[in-house]
Design a protein around this motif. Structure first.
Motif, PDB file in Angstrom:
ATOM      1  N   ALA A 177       9.562   4.681  17.690  1.00  0.00           N
ATOM      2  CA  ALA A 177       9.252   3.519  18.527  1.00  0.00           C
ATOM      3  C   ALA A 177      10.436   2.563  18.541  1.00  0.00           C
ATOM      4  O   ALA A 177      11.243   2.544  17.618  1.00  0.00           O
ATOM      5  N   THR A 178      10.533   1.768  19.605  1.00  0.00           N
ATOM      6  CA  THR A 178      11.638   0.809  19.679  1.00  0.00           C
ATOM      7  C   THR A 178      11.302  -0.411  18.833  1.00  0.00           C
ATOM      8  O   THR A 178      10.130  -0.695  18.576  1.00  0.00           O
ATOM      9  N   PRO A 179      12.305  -1.156  18.458  1.00  0.00           N
ATOM     10  CA  PRO A 179      12.086  -2.315  17.585  1.00  0.00           C
ATOM     11  C   PRO A 179      11.067  -3.302  18.131  1.00  0.00           C
ATOM     12  O   PRO A 179      10.158  -3.729  17.398  1.00  0.00           O
ATOM     13  N   LEU A 180      11.191  -3.625  19.440  1.00  0.00           N
ATOM     14  CA  LEU A 180      10.252  -4.624  19.952  1.00  0.00           C
ATOM     15  C   LEU A 180       8.833  -4.088  19.982  1.00  0.00           C
ATOM     16  O   LEU A 180       7.876  -4.829  19.789  1.00  0.00           O
ATOM     17  N   ALA A 181       8.695  -2.760  20.191  1.00  0.00           N
ATOM     18  CA  ALA A 181       7.359  -2.167  20.184  1.00  0.00           C
ATOM     19  C   ALA A 181       6.771  -2.240  18.784  1.00  0.00           C
ATOM     20  O   ALA A 181       5.586  -2.550  18.607  1.00  0.00           O
ATOM     21  N   VAL A 182       7.604  -1.969  17.812  1.00  0.00           N
ATOM     22  CA  VAL A 182       7.127  -2.052  16.427  1.00  0.00           C
ATOM     23  C   VAL A 182       6.686  -3.476  16.112  1.00  0.00           C
ATOM     24  O   VAL A 182       5.596  -3.721  15.584  1.00  0.00           O
ATOM     25  N   MET A 183       7.532  -4.414  16.511  1.00  0.00           N
ATOM     26  CA  MET A 183       7.207  -5.806  16.204  1.00  0.00           C
ATOM     27  C   MET A 183       5.897  -6.198  16.865  1.00  0.00           C
ATOM     28  O   MET A 183       5.051  -6.862  16.283  1.00  0.00           O
ATOM     29  N   LYS A 184       5.727  -5.725  18.108  1.00  0.00           N
ATOM     30  CA  LYS A 184       4.540  -6.115  18.857  1.00  0.00           C
ATOM     31  C   LYS A 184       3.283  -5.460  18.302  1.00  0.00           C
ATOM     32  O   LYS A 184       2.247  -6.097  18.159  1.00  0.00           O
ATOM     33  N   GLU A 185       3.391  -4.143  18.013  1.00  0.00           N
ATOM     34  CA  GLU A 185       2.190  -3.403  17.641  1.00  0.00           C
ATOM     35  C   GLU A 185       1.861  -3.494  16.154  1.00  0.00           C
ATOM     36  O   GLU A 185       0.711  -3.468  15.758  1.00  0.00           O
ATOM     37  N   GLN A 186       2.932  -3.568  15.334  1.00  0.00           N
ATOM     38  CA  GLN A 186       2.649  -3.494  13.896  1.00  0.00           C
ATOM     39  C   GLN A 186       2.958  -4.786  13.156  1.00  0.00           C
ATOM     40  O   GLN A 186       2.734  -4.888  11.954  1.00  0.00           O
ATOM     41  N   GLY A 187       3.527  -5.737  13.865  1.00  0.00           N
ATOM     42  CA  GLY A 187       3.756  -7.024  13.216  1.00  0.00           C
ATOM     43  C   GLY A 187       5.141  -7.136  12.605  1.00  0.00           C
ATOM     44  O   GLY A 187       5.873  -6.164  12.460  1.00  0.00           O
ATOM     45  N   MET A 188       5.443  -8.358  12.262  1.00  0.00           N
ATOM     46  CA  MET A 188       6.778  -8.694  11.780  1.00  0.00           C
ATOM     47  C   MET A 188       7.122  -7.990  10.462  1.00  0.00           C
ATOM     48  O   MET A 188       8.254  -7.577  10.243  1.00  0.00           O
ATOM     49  N   ALA A 189       6.126  -7.838   9.609  1.00  0.00           N
ATOM     50  CA  ALA A 189       6.404  -7.249   8.299  1.00  0.00           C
ATOM     51  C   ALA A 189       6.876  -5.807   8.452  1.00  0.00           C
ATOM     52  O   ALA A 189       7.908  -5.406   7.897  1.00  0.00           O
ATOM     53  N   ALA A 190       6.145  -5.036   9.267  1.00  0.00           N
ATOM     54  CA  ALA A 190       6.529  -3.647   9.501  1.00  0.00           C
ATOM     55  C   ALA A 190       7.918  -3.587  10.138  1.00  0.00           C
ATOM     56  O   ALA A 190       8.741  -2.729   9.821  1.00  0.00           O
TER      57      ALA A 190
END
Ligand code: SF4
Ligand code: SF4
Lengths: 349, 440
Positions: A177-190
């Motif tokens: 997944a792309t960084p922004l997708a990770v941030m969006k879907e899994q939150g800042m910690a992930a």
């Protein structure tokens, strides 16, 4: 050039060219501009070969070649002059490759080329008459038609020296997944866990060692390309600065937990914001020509990008933001006209 | 030179190409065997011949005059015999009537003595200008005695002298400023006396430091309390010498749209016209010869020449050693606003400032393509117009709607067409639009 028809009663007639002034012209041309922009995209392309492997070169070549082919065929079919040499189709091809996941099948950029160049450009009258950025139109078409491939075929960076690593490997096995997708879907910690924190995070985003599209790899090289275009005066600061500035400010205000807690630098370095600001929102045909309308246009794109990133489903919101603002270009130009040298006395007659 | 003045918006920097002739002294070209004087030399009615075929005329004799309306008389540039009164090729209007004179090579050239002019009544001075056939020789060719009689409802307080010479290649004004600064300054004083004012500002582009210096020194050395003449340095930018742009650069005043400079209290004269005014008043010499620049890579020997009116381009070519094989285009006037001709038979008129012989690599031959909406033309336009829109509307057969883009404010400087990367013939579009659109 339309020739002035003079019936001069002279034996010399026709020996020398006769046309209307001015008789000298600058040595800039559409061709030169387009190929220079293409050239500015080559360094990030080369870098991404080292980040994602030789696969990206292949996808880019397919995309550029099919855009040029579709341009030539459309122009022939519509009875127009074939102008593939002017570089505008090559640029579209380059940009399409830059905004799709590098792990997609080569079939996708071909479809995008047909949609972008034939439907998005030539059906509407050709270069100068299209009101949507063709490359982004092509991407939007792919995203609507192949949502799974378009959101999952991202490749994680390869080991140094392993540029052939994805050849023959099932992309499903490696995609990420792309960084922004990770941030969006899994939150800042992930997000921090996967991409690092603080300075090292910025560095990896700035230099490009992280998953994403080709156009997202290196903020540094994008910026360099953009600065070169500014130096050549092919673009002016108005669109990129207002666009990136509004992304930074709005993300800072609304992008974190609570107000004024967002990360403006990360927002500018991710999600293809730099590519969009310097290479796509500045497309002459689909952006306003007057300086004030350019600033309004840039702020509009920036605001929509942040809105889509935070509230919508697409982390790479800038692509849609630009498409949404494109058709407003002429409207904005009509609203914010440049000042005349002097209007007739007693106002406009 | 301290801060350089300029106009606020637009403008371009084409290659100056002045080095070909900038250092070359004005040469007096020998009188050719035959001269052909076009009867329509200026804005207004063409002259009617006042001489018969076969008549003998002296140098400076009147050979044509206006019957009614705006205009000035025409003088014979040399002693000789009227060979024909006929039609000929005219640079602007084809087949314009003209007078052909066979020059008498034996006749000695006339000499003119300086006369006192300071006690002469301004009205009478205007009459002298008219009698000497003086018109604005820097550009449009408006009769000078009319231009120096501004309407009484807009009082003039400043004379602006255009010494910008912003067109590439041309150095005729430059050389005159260097070699004839005294006459030019004296000419300015004549104009000031005619207008009954004392302020004069001369604008010189900073690429001519020796001209700036010559004029400044002369102005200082001949200072008089009645005449306040100042020389101002201008930025090198095209079209610095355009009337409205120049006025704003040197006075800060903005001429409103469609209005004349007198609306802001200014009268503009070209520096070479100031010299012609000197000749007409101080020497009482009619206007029948002028300094032109002959340049470009297509002529053997580029030069600044003092030529008689009516000298044909072919005579100039012969005198300067012929044309080069790379010649592709002949332009009368500057490369930005001049017009191309396809014949060497065309004679020099009072408003010809240069003859350019341009080679393939100096001109533009690329075909034009569709507008890519880059907006460069908008930025280049010194009038703040929208050349892009004018072009698009003309192409779409809506030329009559272009009034709102300011088409009538366009003075066809060509800056927009110069920068257009799609090589669009924007000046041509403007001309078509002006023909179709009605000015409300
Ligand atoms: S030619 Fe007319 S429209 Fe073009 S730059 Fe000059 S004034 Fe503007
Ligand atoms: S400079 Fe040429 S291509 Fe650019 S907007 Fe103007 S007319 Fe169109």
């Amino acid at each position: 050039m339309i020739e002035q028809q003079g019936n001069l009663p002279s034996a010399q007639q026709g020996l020398w060219k006769v046309s209307i002034s001015p008789h000298i012209k600058s040595d800039e041309s559409v061709e030169k501009i387009m190929w220079t922009v293409v050239g500015c995209l080559v360094p990030p392309l080369i870098l991404s070969v080292f980040v994602f492997g030789i696969q990206v070169l292949f996808i880019t070549a397919v995309s550029v070649a099919s855009c040029m082919a579709v341009e030539a065929v459309s122009q022939k079919a519509l009875g127009r002059k074939v102008t593939v040499r002017d570089g505008s189709a090559a640029l579209t091809g380059m940009l399409i490759a830059f905004v799709i996941p590098p792990g997609v099948s080569a079939f996708l950029p071909v479809l995008a080329a047909i949609f972008a160049i034939y439907i998005g450009k030539h059906i509407l009258g050709g270069l100068g008459y299209n009101f949507f950025n063709p490359a982004l139109l092509g991407r939007a078409f792919l995203l609507a038609s192949f949502p799974v491939a378009m959101t999952s075929a991202w490749l994680p960076p390869i080991e140094p020296g392993a540029i052939f690593s994805y050849l023959g490997v099932s992309i499903d096995a490696v995609s990420t997944a792309t960084p922004l997708a990770v941030m969006k879907e899994q939150g800042m910690a992930a997000f921090n866990e996967r991409f690092g924190e603080g300075a090292s995070l910025y560095t990896s985003f700035f230099l490009g060692w992280r998953p994403g599209s080709i156009g997202e790899t290196s903020g540094f090289l994008m910026l360099l390309g953009g600065l070169f275009l500014l130096y050549k005066r092919y673009i002016t600061w108005h669109i990129p600065v207002s666009l990136l500035g509004s992304i930074a400010v709005l993300t800072w205000i609304f992008g974190g937990e609570g107000y004024f807690a967002g990360d403006p630098l990360l927002a500018v370095l991710s999600g293809g914001a730099l590519l969009g600001a310097f290479f796509m929102a500045t497309d002459y045909v689909t952006s306003p020509s007057n300086k004030i309308s350019q600033i309004v246009f840039g702020v509009g794109i920036g605001a929509l990008t942040v809105l889509i990133r935070l509230k919508g489903g697409y982390p790479e919101g800038i692509c849609y933001a630009i498409l949404l603002m494109n058709p407003l270009s002429t409207v904005l130009d009509g609203w914010f006209k440049q000042k005349r040298f002097a209007l007739p006395q007693g106002g406009e007659k | 030179m301290t801060t350089l003045l300029t106009f606020p918006k637009g403008g371009i920097h084409p290659p100056e190409s002045k080095e070909l002739t900038a250092a070359k002294k004005i040469e007096v070209m020998p009188v050719p065997a035959e001269l052909e004087i076009i009867l329509s030399q200026h804005i207004g009615a063409p002259c009617k011949p006042t001489v018969e075929k076969k008549a003998e005329v002296g140098e400076g004799a009147v050979i044509g005059d206006v019957v009614k309306g705006l205009g000035v008389p025409l003088h014979s540039p040399a002693a000789g015999k009227i060979k024909a009164i006929s039609s000929s090729v005219h640079p602007l209007k084809l087949n314009a009537p003209s007078i052909t004179i066979t020059v008498n090579p034996e006749a000695a050239p006339l000499h003119y003595e300086k006369k006192e002019w300071r006690d002469i009544d301004p009205k009478e001075l205007l009459g002298k200008l008219k009698d000497a056939g003086v018109i604005g020789i820097g550009g449009a060719g408006f009769p000078t005695h009319v231009k120096l009689s501004p309407p009484s409802n807009s009082p003039v307080d400043t004379l602006v002298v255009n010494a910008a010479e912003c067109e590439p290649y041309i150095t005729a004004d430059h050389r005159q400023m260097v070699e004839h600064s005294a006459e030019i300054i004296e000419g300015c004083k004549v104009i000031l006396r005619i207008l009954g004012i004392s302020n004069c500002l001369i604008g010189v582009e900073s690429n001519k430091p020796n001209a700036f210096q010559a004029l400044s020194e002369t102005a200082a050395n001949t200072a008089e309390s009645d005449f306040k003449i100042e020389v101002r340095a201008l930025q090198v930018k095209y079209p610095q010498g355009s009337e409205k742009q120049l006025i704003q650069a040197v006075t800060g005043r903005k001429v409103p749209g469609y209005a004349l400079p007198s609306a802001v209290g200014v009268v503009v004269q070209n520096v070479s016209t100031a010299k012609a005014i000197y000749d007409a008043v101080v020497l009482e010499k009619p206007l029948y010869e002028k300094v032109i620049t002959v340049s470009g890579k297509g002529i053997q020997r580029p030069a600044n020449l003092l030529v008689k009116m009516g000298t044909r381009i072919s005579d100039i070519v012969d005198y300067l050693g012929g044309i080069k094989p790379e010649l592709k285009k002949i332009v009368l006037g500057g490369p930005m606003m001049g017009f191309a001709v396809s014949s060497l038979d065309i004679p020099i008129t009072k408003t010809t400032s240069s003859v350019l012989f341009l080679s393939e690599d100096e001109i533009d031959t690329a075909p034009h393509s569709q507008c890519i909406r880059c907006g460069w033309c908008l930025e280049a336009c010194p009038m703040g117009l929208e050349p892009k829109e004018i072009g698009l509307f003309v192409e779409a057969n809506h030329a009559e709607e272009t009034e709102r883009f300011g088409v009538f404010e366009c003075f066809e400087c060509g800056s927009c067409a110069y920068v257009c990367p799609a090589k669009r013939p924007l000046v041509q579009f403007v001309r078509l639009a002006k023909m179709k659109a009605k000015r409300k």
